[in-house]
Design a protein around this motif. Sequence first.
Motif, PDB file in Angstrom:
ATOM      1  N   UNK A 103       0.826  -1.212   0.000  1.00  0.00           N
ATOM      2  CA  UNK A 103       0.000   0.000   0.000  1.00  0.00           C
ATOM      3  C   UNK A 103       0.866   1.270   0.000  1.00  0.00           C
ATOM      4  N   UNK A 104       2.133   1.149   0.386  1.00  0.00           N
ATOM      5  CA  UNK A 104       3.061   2.284   0.369  1.00  0.00           C
ATOM      6  C   UNK A 104       4.037   2.217  -0.811  1.00  0.00           C
ATOM      7  N   UNK A 105       3.767   1.320  -1.743  1.00  0.00           N
ATOM      8  CA  UNK A 105       4.647   1.125  -2.897  1.00  0.00           C
ATOM      9  C   UNK A 105       4.053   1.768  -4.139  1.00  0.00           C
ATOM     10  N   UNK A 106       4.906   1.991  -5.119  1.00  0.00           N
ATOM     11  CA  UNK A 106       4.454   2.545  -6.399  1.00  0.00           C
ATOM     12  C   UNK A 106       4.121   1.375  -7.321  1.00  0.00           C
ATOM     13  N   UNK A 107       2.824   1.010  -7.374  1.00  0.00           N
ATOM     14  CA  UNK A 107       2.391  -0.117  -8.200  1.00  0.00           C
ATOM     15  C   UNK A 107       1.102   0.241  -8.925  1.00  0.00           C
ATOM     16  N   UNK A 138       8.556   4.397 -15.598  1.00  0.00           N
ATOM     17  CA  UNK A 138       9.103   5.641 -15.043  1.00  0.00           C
ATOM     18  C   UNK A 138       8.298   6.124 -13.831  1.00  0.00           C
ATOM     19  N   UNK A 139       7.066   5.636 -13.680  1.00  0.00           N
ATOM     20  CA  UNK A 139       6.218   6.064 -12.561  1.00  0.00           C
ATOM     21  C   UNK A 139       5.922   4.956 -11.548  1.00  0.00           C
ATOM     22  N   UNK A 140       6.192   3.717 -11.917  1.00  0.00           N
ATOM     23  CA  UNK A 140       5.862   2.584 -11.049  1.00  0.00           C
ATOM     24  C   UNK A 140       7.044   1.641 -10.924  1.00  0.00           C
ATOM     25  N   UNK A 141       7.128   0.998  -9.768  1.00  0.00           N
ATOM     26  CA  UNK A 141       8.167   0.002  -9.514  1.00  0.00           C
ATOM     27  C   UNK A 141       7.644  -1.419  -9.673  1.00  0.00           C
ATOM     28  N   UNK A 142       6.327  -1.572  -9.518  1.00  0.00           N
ATOM     29  CA  UNK A 142       5.731  -2.909  -9.494  1.00  0.00           C
ATOM     30  C   UNK A 142       4.442  -2.953 -10.301  1.00  0.00           C
ATOM     31  N   UNK A 182       5.209  -8.336 -10.445  1.00  0.00           N
ATOM     32  CA  UNK A 182       6.362  -8.193 -11.334  1.00  0.00           C
ATOM     33  C   UNK A 182       7.133  -6.969 -10.869  1.00  0.00           C
ATOM     34  N   UNK A 183       8.351  -7.186 -10.436  1.00  0.00           N
ATOM     35  CA  UNK A 183       9.220  -6.123  -9.935  1.00  0.00           C
ATOM     36  C   UNK A 183       9.948  -5.514 -11.127  1.00  0.00           C
ATOM     37  N   UNK A 184       9.621  -4.292 -11.476  1.00  0.00           N
ATOM     38  CA  UNK A 184      10.242  -3.612 -12.611  1.00  0.00           C
ATOM     39  C   UNK A 184      11.713  -3.306 -12.370  1.00  0.00           C
ATOM     40  N   UNK A 185      12.129  -3.281 -11.094  1.00  0.00           N
ATOM     41  CA  UNK A 185      13.488  -2.900 -10.768  1.00  0.00           C
ATOM     42  C   UNK A 185      14.459  -4.079 -10.774  1.00  0.00           C
TER      43      UNK A 185
END
Length: 186
Positions: A103-107, A138-142, A182-185
Amino acid sequence: MPVTITTVASDKYLYQILDLQKINLPRNLSKEESKKEGFVTVDHDFDTLKKMNTPYPHTIALDGNNVVGYALVMLPSMRDEIEILKPMFEKIDKLSYKSKLLSNSKYFMMGQVCIAKGYRGKGVFYKMYDHLKETTGHDFDLMITEVSELNTRSLKAHKNHGFQNILSYVAPDGHPWEILLWDFLQ
Protein backbone atom coordinates in the motif's frame (compact mmCIF):
# COMPACT_ATOMS: atom_id res chain seq x y z
CA MET A 1 0.18 -8.70 -41.35
CA PRO A 2 2.32 -8.44 -38.20
CA VAL A 3 0.75 -7.54 -34.87
CA THR A 4 1.43 -3.99 -33.66
CA ILE A 5 1.67 -3.22 -29.95
CA THR A 6 0.37 0.24 -29.02
CA THR A 7 -1.94 2.02 -26.59
CA VAL A 8 -5.66 2.77 -26.72
CA ALA A 9 -6.17 6.15 -28.35
CA SER A 10 -9.87 5.99 -29.29
CA ASP A 11 -13.18 4.63 -28.07
CA LYS A 12 -13.37 2.20 -31.00
CA TYR A 13 -10.56 0.20 -29.42
CA LEU A 14 -12.29 0.19 -26.04
CA TYR A 15 -15.37 -1.32 -27.69
CA GLN A 16 -13.20 -3.95 -29.37
CA ILE A 17 -11.62 -4.78 -26.01
CA LEU A 18 -15.11 -5.34 -24.59
CA ASP A 19 -15.99 -7.61 -27.53
CA LEU A 20 -12.84 -9.72 -27.03
CA GLN A 21 -13.48 -9.80 -23.29
CA LYS A 22 -17.05 -11.12 -23.74
CA ILE A 23 -15.83 -14.00 -25.91
CA ASN A 24 -13.41 -15.08 -23.17
CA LEU A 25 -15.63 -14.92 -20.09
CA PRO A 26 -16.21 -18.34 -18.48
CA ARG A 27 -19.95 -18.19 -19.19
CA ASN A 28 -19.16 -18.09 -22.93
CA LEU A 29 -16.62 -20.93 -22.91
CA SER A 30 -16.93 -24.66 -22.38
CA LYS A 31 -15.16 -26.06 -19.31
CA GLU A 32 -12.67 -27.80 -21.59
CA GLU A 33 -11.92 -24.59 -23.51
CA SER A 34 -11.56 -22.59 -20.27
CA LYS A 35 -9.06 -25.11 -18.98
CA LYS A 36 -7.05 -25.32 -22.21
CA GLU A 37 -7.18 -21.72 -23.44
CA GLY A 38 -7.68 -19.69 -20.26
CA PHE A 39 -10.37 -17.14 -19.48
CA VAL A 40 -10.99 -13.66 -18.09
CA THR A 41 -12.97 -13.02 -14.92
CA VAL A 42 -14.12 -9.39 -14.81
CA ASP A 43 -16.86 -8.20 -17.18
CA HIS A 44 -16.07 -4.48 -17.52
CA ASP A 45 -18.53 -1.86 -18.72
CA PHE A 46 -17.53 0.83 -21.19
CA ASP A 47 -17.49 3.72 -18.70
CA THR A 48 -15.23 1.89 -16.23
CA LEU A 49 -12.92 0.73 -19.00
CA LYS A 50 -12.66 4.29 -20.32
CA LYS A 51 -11.99 5.67 -16.82
CA MET A 52 -9.26 3.05 -16.30
CA ASN A 53 -7.63 4.22 -19.57
CA THR A 54 -6.57 7.54 -18.01
CA PRO A 55 -3.92 8.69 -17.25
CA TYR A 56 -2.13 5.47 -18.32
CA PRO A 57 -3.69 4.07 -21.48
CA HIS A 58 -4.29 0.36 -21.89
CA THR A 59 -1.88 -1.58 -24.08
CA ILE A 60 -3.37 -3.33 -27.10
CA ALA A 61 -2.20 -5.65 -29.83
CA LEU A 62 -3.57 -4.77 -33.27
CA ASP A 63 -3.79 -6.79 -36.43
CA GLY A 64 -4.55 -4.00 -38.85
CA ASN A 65 -7.26 -2.03 -37.03
CA ASN A 66 -8.54 -5.01 -35.04
CA VAL A 67 -7.75 -5.53 -31.35
CA VAL A 68 -6.36 -9.05 -30.93
CA GLY A 69 -5.02 -8.58 -27.42
CA TYR A 70 -5.18 -6.19 -24.52
CA ALA A 71 -3.56 -5.51 -21.17
CA LEU A 72 -5.56 -3.15 -18.95
CA VAL A 73 -3.95 -0.66 -16.59
CA MET A 74 -5.81 -0.25 -13.31
CA LEU A 75 -4.61 2.22 -10.72
CA PRO A 76 -5.22 1.48 -7.03
CA SER A 77 -7.48 4.55 -6.97
CA MET A 78 -9.99 2.44 -8.95
CA ARG A 79 -10.29 -0.02 -6.05
CA ASP A 80 -13.94 0.78 -5.33
CA GLU A 81 -15.09 0.81 -8.98
CA ILE A 82 -15.32 -2.96 -9.51
CA GLU A 83 -17.05 -4.88 -6.74
CA ILE A 84 -15.45 -8.25 -7.46
CA LEU A 85 -11.95 -6.75 -7.03
CA LYS A 86 -12.47 -5.11 -3.62
CA PRO A 87 -11.34 -8.20 -1.63
CA MET A 88 -8.17 -8.40 -3.74
CA PHE A 89 -7.24 -4.81 -2.88
CA GLU A 90 -7.91 -5.50 0.80
CA LYS A 91 -5.46 -8.41 0.66
CA ILE A 92 -2.85 -6.36 -1.21
CA ASP A 93 -3.07 -3.59 1.43
CA LYS A 94 -1.86 -6.08 4.06
CA LEU A 95 0.98 -7.57 2.00
CA SER A 96 4.63 -6.55 2.10
CA TYR A 97 7.31 -6.91 -0.52
CA LYS A 98 10.98 -6.32 0.30
CA SER A 99 9.99 -5.21 3.83
CA LYS A 100 7.63 -2.53 2.53
CA LEU A 101 3.84 -2.56 2.61
CA LEU A 102 2.48 -2.73 -0.92
CA SER A 103 0.00 0.00 0.00
CA ASN A 104 3.06 2.28 0.37
CA SER A 105 4.65 1.13 -2.90
CA LYS A 106 4.45 2.54 -6.40
CA TYR A 107 2.39 -0.12 -8.20
CA PHE A 108 -0.47 -0.52 -10.59
CA MET A 109 -2.75 -3.46 -11.20
CA MET A 110 -2.93 -5.48 -14.34
CA GLY A 111 -6.66 -4.93 -14.78
CA GLN A 112 -6.93 -7.89 -17.16
CA VAL A 113 -4.95 -9.40 -20.00
CA CYS A 114 -6.40 -11.31 -22.94
CA ILE A 115 -5.18 -12.55 -26.32
CA ALA A 116 -7.53 -13.60 -29.13
CA LYS A 117 -7.47 -17.34 -29.74
CA GLY A 118 -5.67 -17.27 -33.10
CA TYR A 119 -2.87 -15.11 -31.66
CA ARG A 120 -1.99 -17.10 -28.55
CA GLY A 121 1.41 -18.73 -28.24
CA LYS A 122 3.02 -16.17 -30.57
CA GLY A 123 4.63 -13.86 -28.01
CA VAL A 124 1.86 -11.22 -28.03
CA PHE A 125 1.35 -11.58 -24.26
CA TYR A 126 5.04 -10.89 -23.53
CA LYS A 127 5.26 -8.01 -26.01
CA MET A 128 2.26 -6.29 -24.41
CA TYR A 129 3.74 -6.68 -20.94
CA ASP A 130 7.10 -5.35 -22.10
CA HIS A 131 5.31 -2.37 -23.68
CA LEU A 132 3.47 -1.73 -20.41
CA LYS A 133 6.73 -1.77 -18.47
CA GLU A 134 8.28 0.60 -21.00
CA THR A 135 5.37 3.06 -20.85
CA THR A 136 4.76 2.97 -17.08
CA GLY A 137 8.11 2.00 -15.55
CA HIS A 138 9.10 5.64 -15.04
CA ASP A 139 6.22 6.06 -12.56
CA PHE A 140 5.86 2.58 -11.05
CA ASP A 141 8.17 0.00 -9.51
CA LEU A 142 5.73 -2.91 -9.49
CA MET A 143 2.86 -4.42 -11.42
CA ILE A 144 0.47 -6.65 -9.50
CA THR A 145 -2.19 -8.99 -10.81
CA GLU A 146 -4.51 -11.68 -9.52
CA VAL A 147 -4.94 -14.90 -11.49
CA SER A 148 -7.29 -17.78 -10.85
CA GLU A 149 -5.41 -20.98 -9.98
CA LEU A 150 -7.82 -22.65 -12.41
CA ASN A 151 -6.38 -20.53 -15.23
CA THR A 152 -3.21 -22.58 -15.63
CA ARG A 153 -2.34 -21.11 -19.03
CA SER A 154 -2.34 -17.57 -17.63
CA LEU A 155 -0.41 -18.55 -14.50
CA LYS A 156 2.29 -20.23 -16.57
CA ALA A 157 2.61 -17.25 -18.93
CA HIS A 158 2.86 -14.78 -16.03
CA LYS A 159 5.46 -16.80 -14.17
CA ASN A 160 7.46 -17.33 -17.38
CA HIS A 161 7.63 -13.55 -17.76
CA GLY A 162 9.00 -12.87 -14.29
CA PHE A 163 5.92 -12.56 -12.11
CA GLN A 164 6.25 -14.10 -8.67
CA ASN A 165 3.54 -15.37 -6.36
CA ILE A 166 3.18 -13.25 -3.25
CA LEU A 167 -0.05 -14.81 -1.95
CA SER A 168 -2.23 -17.83 -2.66
CA TYR A 169 -5.67 -17.84 -1.07
CA VAL A 170 -9.16 -19.23 -1.37
CA ALA A 171 -11.99 -16.71 -1.74
CA PRO A 172 -15.16 -17.07 0.37
CA ASP A 173 -16.87 -18.65 -2.66
CA GLY A 174 -14.22 -21.40 -2.65
CA HIS A 175 -12.33 -20.10 -5.71
CA PRO A 176 -8.50 -20.34 -5.46
CA TRP A 177 -6.45 -17.28 -6.45
CA GLU A 178 -2.82 -16.22 -6.73
CA ILE A 179 -1.68 -12.64 -6.35
CA LEU A 180 1.38 -12.15 -8.56
CA LEU A 181 3.91 -9.33 -8.65
CA TRP A 182 6.36 -8.19 -11.33
CA ASP A 183 9.22 -6.12 -9.93
CA PHE A 184 10.24 -3.61 -12.61
CA LEU A 185 13.49 -2.90 -10.77
CA GLN A 186 14.85 -6.45 -11.03
